[in-house]
Design a protein around this motif. Structure first.
Motif, mmCIF file in Angstrom:
data_model
loop_
_atom_site.group_PDB
_atom_site.id
_atom_site.type_symbol
_atom_site.label_atom_id
_atom_site.label_comp_id
_atom_site.label_asym_id
_atom_site.label_seq_id
_atom_site.Cartn_x
_atom_site.Cartn_y
_atom_site.Cartn_z
ATOM 1 N N THR A 30 0.818 -1.212 0.000
ATOM 2 C CA THR A 30 0.000 0.000 0.000
ATOM 3 C C THR A 30 0.854 1.264 0.000
ATOM 4 O OG1 THR A 30 -1.738 -1.191 1.196
ATOM 5 C CG2 THR A 30 -1.822 1.222 1.259
ATOM 6 N N GLY A 31 1.908 1.264 0.791
ATOM 7 C CA GLY A 31 2.743 2.457 0.908
ATOM 8 C C GLY A 31 3.949 2.477 -0.003
ATOM 9 N N SER A 32 3.967 1.608 -1.000
ATOM 10 C CA SER A 32 5.147 1.466 -1.854
ATOM 11 C C SER A 32 5.349 2.667 -2.772
ATOM 12 C CB SER A 32 5.024 0.197 -2.697
ATOM 13 O OG SER A 32 3.960 0.323 -3.624
ATOM 14 N N GLU A 33 6.566 2.786 -3.266
ATOM 15 C CA GLU A 33 6.889 3.874 -4.186
ATOM 16 C C GLU A 33 6.081 3.801 -5.482
ATOM 17 O OE1 GLU A 33 8.613 7.408 -5.473
ATOM 18 O OE2 GLU A 33 8.473 6.478 -3.489
ATOM 19 N N PRO A 34 5.897 2.620 -6.093
ATOM 20 C CA PRO A 34 5.057 2.587 -7.296
ATOM 21 C C PRO A 34 3.645 3.126 -7.052
ATOM 22 C CG PRO A 34 6.314 0.568 -7.130
ATOM 23 C CD PRO A 34 6.534 1.304 -5.848
ATOM 24 N N MET A 35 3.068 2.802 -5.902
ATOM 25 C CA MET A 35 1.733 3.317 -5.608
ATOM 26 C C MET A 35 1.764 4.834 -5.457
ATOM 27 S SD MET A 35 -1.448 2.717 -5.232
ATOM 28 C CE MET A 35 -1.587 0.946 -4.964
ATOM 29 N N ARG A 37 3.770 6.897 -6.807
ATOM 30 C CA ARG A 37 3.980 7.524 -8.114
ATOM 31 C C ARG A 37 2.692 7.549 -8.940
ATOM 32 N NH1 ARG A 37 9.367 7.733 -9.782
ATOM 33 N NH2 ARG A 37 8.543 8.763 -11.644
ATOM 34 N N LEU A 38 1.845 6.539 -8.770
ATOM 35 C CA LEU A 38 0.575 6.536 -9.487
ATOM 36 C C LEU A 38 -0.363 7.639 -8.995
ATOM 37 C CD1 LEU A 38 -0.321 2.739 -9.823
ATOM 38 C CD2 LEU A 38 0.396 4.299 -11.636
ATOM 39 N N LEU A 39 -0.235 8.014 -7.736
ATOM 40 C CA LEU A 39 -1.105 9.054 -7.179
ATOM 41 C C LEU A 39 -0.717 10.456 -7.641
ATOM 42 C CD1 LEU A 39 -1.343 7.826 -3.460
ATOM 43 C CD2 LEU A 39 -2.986 7.416 -5.295
ATOM 44 N N GLU A 40 0.552 10.655 -7.929
ATOM 45 C CA GLU A 40 1.075 12.002 -8.156
ATOM 46 C C GLU A 40 0.413 12.769 -9.295
ATOM 47 O OE1 GLU A 40 5.257 11.512 -8.578
ATOM 48 O OE2 GLU A 40 5.604 11.219 -6.417
ATOM 49 N N PRO A 41 0.125 12.150 -10.451
ATOM 50 C CA PRO A 41 -0.461 12.947 -11.540
ATOM 51 C C PRO A 41 -1.786 13.616 -11.186
ATOM 52 C CG PRO A 41 0.389 10.878 -12.394
ATOM 53 C CD PRO A 41 0.456 10.778 -10.905
ATOM 54 N N HIS A 42 -2.498 13.065 -10.210
ATOM 55 C CA HIS A 42 -3.774 13.647 -9.792
ATOM 56 C C HIS A 42 -3.652 14.395 -8.462
ATOM 57 C CE1 HIS A 42 -5.921 11.530 -12.983
ATOM 58 N NE2 HIS A 42 -5.258 10.444 -12.649
ATOM 59 N N GLY A 43 -2.428 14.603 -8.005
ATOM 60 C CA GLY A 43 -2.229 15.320 -6.759
ATOM 61 C C GLY A 43 -2.565 14.514 -5.526
ATOM 62 N N GLY A 44 -2.595 13.195 -5.645
ATOM 63 C CA GLY A 44 -2.937 12.355 -4.506
ATOM 64 C C GLY A 44 -1.743 12.089 -3.610
ATOM 65 N N LEU A 46 -0.933 9.601 0.130
ATOM 66 C CA LEU A 46 -1.440 8.761 1.211
ATOM 67 C C LEU A 46 -1.439 9.527 2.529
ATOM 68 C CD1 LEU A 46 0.492 5.469 0.379
ATOM 69 C CD2 LEU A 46 -1.947 5.888 0.020
ATOM 70 N N PRO A 47 -2.444 9.333 3.374
ATOM 71 C CA PRO A 47 -2.436 10.006 4.676
ATOM 72 C C PRO A 47 -1.311 9.522 5.572
ATOM 73 C CG PRO A 47 -4.301 8.488 4.502
ATOM 74 C CD PRO A 47 -3.698 8.597 3.137
ATOM 75 N N GLY A 48 -0.949 8.238 5.473
ATOM 76 C CA GLY A 48 0.175 7.720 6.240
ATOM 77 C C GLY A 48 -0.098 7.523 7.713
ATOM 78 N N THR A 49 -1.353 7.586 8.133
ATOM 79 C CA THR A 49 -1.672 7.429 9.553
ATOM 80 C C THR A 49 -1.794 5.966 9.967
ATOM 81 O OG1 THR A 49 -3.979 7.796 8.916
ATOM 82 C CG2 THR A 49 -2.772 9.675 9.825
ATOM 83 N N ALA A 56 -8.271 2.915 2.753
ATOM 84 C CA ALA A 56 -9.536 3.632 2.571
ATOM 85 C C ALA A 56 -9.346 4.817 1.630
ATOM 86 C CB ALA A 56 -10.072 4.095 3.923
ATOM 87 N N TYR A 57 -8.226 5.520 1.780
ATOM 88 C CA TYR A 57 -7.938 6.646 0.887
ATOM 89 C C TYR A 57 -7.787 6.154 -0.552
ATOM 90 C CZ TYR A 57 -5.445 10.414 -1.431
ATOM 91 O OH TYR A 57 -5.075 11.388 -2.325
ATOM 92 N N LEU A 58 -7.035 5.070 -0.737
ATOM 93 C CA LEU A 58 -6.812 4.552 -2.083
ATOM 94 C C LEU A 58 -8.109 4.066 -2.722
ATOM 95 C CD1 LEU A 58 -3.482 2.568 -1.573
ATOM 96 C CD2 LEU A 58 -3.794 4.658 -2.923
ATOM 97 N N GLU A 59 -8.983 3.466 -1.932
ATOM 98 C CA GLU A 59 -10.254 3.006 -2.485
ATOM 99 C C GLU A 59 -11.070 4.189 -2.988
ATOM 100 O OE1 GLU A 59 -14.005 1.604 -3.401
ATOM 101 O OE2 GLU A 59 -13.666 3.104 -1.838
ATOM 102 N N ALA A 60 -11.146 5.246 -2.183
ATOM 103 C CA ALA A 60 -11.915 6.423 -2.589
ATOM 104 C C ALA A 60 -11.260 7.135 -3.775
ATOM 105 C CB ALA A 60 -12.058 7.380 -1.405
ATOM 106 N N PHE A 61 -9.939 7.265 -3.737
ATOM 107 C CA PHE A 61 -9.203 7.924 -4.819
ATOM 108 C C PHE A 61 -9.387 7.161 -6.131
ATOM 109 C CE2 PHE A 61 -5.510 8.437 -7.498
ATOM 110 C CZ PHE A 61 -5.202 9.789 -7.424
#
Length: 341
Positions: A30-35, A37-44, A46-49, A56-61
């Motif tokens: 879940t917290g990997s670098e590939p993940m 990097r996939l979030l970055e183009p949309h400004g996403g 991870l909360p990291g908490t 939950a964040y990834l599911e909604a995103f």
């Protein structure tokens, strides 16, 4: 583009291994670098908490940015073009996250080889791949193809006709026909069945059993756990197979055979719904449909297709994390054996 090395999918070698490592594996994925990097183009980001919060964040995103199906079947989903840079990023990240083909089983022997059904084309190359693995030295006591009472559509009948495959009206008929071809099954099977798939597909079930030397080969379709609402899904089918057909037990090993890019999410679901409840080891392998020799079966991977299956894997990781966390807390319940039912 650096830092996109492979991320290990969750491993589960049976009850003796315990569920703790699954929590760590899910967190690492879940917290990997590939993940990230996939979030970055949309400004996403991870909360990291906690792992649960990140999932939950990834599911909604992913519901907003990566869900291209809109309730349709996978093969009915339109291509969503991305710019060339995104295409390259998505392809590399998806493969790093485990969505590629993995053709090498970790063990030499399995109690069960479980081939997942689908469209007729998928049934053809998945059963052939399973037979190839056994021909090349992997051994198994049982081979089962699981399908359902999904009525075959135009794409199914076209693939069957081009491949010279006799097919009746349902997906389970396709998986049985392709098993017969792949394993050169002769003679009539023993048929156990109930219900009418034409009038009440949610209540119907079927098990066709062939004796193929030292290996028992079966085609299985299950009744639904919600028969008045839908046909059986993959979870229903696997649980029916585990409880009513083979009596899956601790110490057993299951090799799931599928195809990319579905390997990752189906592997997580197999651990959550078979490995943890039944205490068996689970491995998953997948054939790559983009390099099949038959042009009519070959299917190229797309960036939007990869993103859709990253979303599927996120949701499966959530289910696996919840199941593993419950097991750690002592709330996991062993599935009943067929003998105890």
């Amino acid at each position: 583009m650096h830092g996109l090395g492979p991320v290990r999918l969750p491993h589960y070698d049976g009850r003796a291994a315990g569920p703790h490592s699954l929590l760590a594996d899910v967190a690492a994925w879940t917290g990997s670098e590939p993940m990230r990097r996939l979030l970055e183009p949309h400004g996403g980001a991870l909360p990291g908490t906690s792992t649960a919060d990140d999932l939950a964040y990834l599911e909604a995103f992913s519901a907003v940015h990566w869900d291209f199906r809109a309730g349709r079947e996978r093969h009915e989903t339109d291509l969503a073009p991305l710019d060339p840079e995104q295409e390259r990023l998505v392809g590399r990240a998806a493969l790093a996250l485990g969505l590629g083909a993995d053709a090498k089983p970790r063990r030499r022997h399995y109690t069960h080889v479980l081939v997942l059904g689908g469209l007729v084309g998928s049934c053809l190359f998945r059963t052939r791949f399973a037979a190839q693995l056994l021909a090349e030295g992997i051994t198994a006591d049982n081979v089962t193809g699981v399908g359902g009472f999904r009525p075959l559509g135009a794409a199914d009948f076209e693939a069957a006709a081009v491949s010279g495959l006799p097919c009746e009206g349902f997906e389970v008929d396709a998986i049985e026909s392709t098993l017969k071809r792949a394993f050169d099954l002769r003679g009539e099977p023993r048929i156990d069945q109930g219900g009418d798939p034409h009038t009440a597909p949610g209540r119907a079930w079927k098990v066709a059993t062939y004796e193929a030397g030292p290996v028992v080969v079966r085609a299985v379709a299950a009744p639904s756990s919600q028969p008045d609402r839908r046909r059986a899904d993959t979870v229903d089918t696997c649980r029916f197979w585990a409880d009513e057909v083979v009596d899956l037990a601790p110490g057993d090993s299951v090799l799931v055979v599928t195809s990319s890019p579905y390997t990752a999410f189906q592997h997580c679901d197999a651990i959550a719904h078979m490995g943890l409840p039944y205490g068996c080891a689970v491995d998953t392998v997948g054939v790559d449909p983009s390099i099949l020799p038959e042009p009519h079966l070959r299917k190229a991977h797309t960036a939007s297709g990869y993103l859709q299956e990253v979303r599927s894997t996120i949701r499966s990781m959530q289910r696996l994390y919840d199941a593993a966390y419950a097991a750690v807390q002592g709330r996991g319940v062993k599935a009943p054996s067929a003998a105890a039912r």
